[in-house]
Design a protein around this motif. Structure first.
Motif, PDB file in Angstrom:
ATOM      1  N   ARG A  13       0.828  -1.208   0.000  1.00  0.00           N
ATOM      2  CA  ARG A  13       0.000   0.000   0.000  1.00  0.00           C
ATOM      3  C   ARG A  13       0.863   1.260   0.000  1.00  0.00           C
ATOM      4  O   ARG A  13       0.576   2.224  -0.700  1.00  0.00           O
ATOM      5  N   GLN A  47      -6.972   6.929   1.505  1.00  0.00           N
ATOM      6  CA  GLN A  47      -7.929   6.163   2.307  1.00  0.00           C
ATOM      7  C   GLN A  47      -7.308   4.858   2.800  1.00  0.00           C
ATOM      8  O   GLN A  47      -7.477   4.478   3.963  1.00  0.00           O
ATOM      9  N   GLN A  48      -6.577   4.185   1.936  1.00  0.00           N
ATOM     10  CA  GLN A  48      -5.950   2.925   2.323  1.00  0.00           C
ATOM     11  C   GLN A  48      -4.880   3.149   3.391  1.00  0.00           C
ATOM     12  O   GLN A  48      -4.759   2.354   4.328  1.00  0.00           O
ATOM     13  N   GLU A  51      -6.649   3.770   6.674  1.00  0.00           N
ATOM     14  CA  GLU A  51      -7.150   2.505   7.209  1.00  0.00           C
ATOM     15  C   GLU A  51      -6.019   1.703   7.839  1.00  0.00           C
ATOM     16  O   GLU A  51      -6.196   1.076   8.885  1.00  0.00           O
ATOM     17  N   GLY A  56      -9.367   4.875   9.292  1.00  0.00           N
ATOM     18  CA  GLY A  56     -10.144   4.877   8.051  1.00  0.00           C
ATOM     19  C   GLY A  56     -11.617   5.129   8.231  1.00  0.00           C
ATOM     20  O   GLY A  56     -12.279   5.629   7.345  1.00  0.00           O
TER      21      GLY A  56
END
Length: 60
Positions: A13, A47-48, A51, A56
């Motif tokens: 990520r 967003q990832q 989270e 998130g």
């Protein structure tokens, strides 16, 4: 925030977010469609990352 260990998914990520940031920095600002796609990709990457850090679900 305390330190935690990153797993392989977390590293992927982070790498993906870095890749999208590099792409955004090289973007042709006169291409509206490319800008919209890039903004969307940056939004997903952010967003990832949020989270991953356990934030998130919170909305401003």
């Amino acid at each position: 925030m305390g330190r935690f260990e990153l797993n392989q998914s977390d590293r992927c990520r982070i790498d993906a977010a870095r890749h999208e940031l590099v792409n955004a920095q090289q973007l042709d600002m006169s291409d509206d469609r490319a800008m919209a796609r890039t903004i969307g990709r940056l939004e997903v990457a952010l967003q990832q990352l949020l989270e991953m850090f356990g934030e998130g679900g919170e909305q401003p």
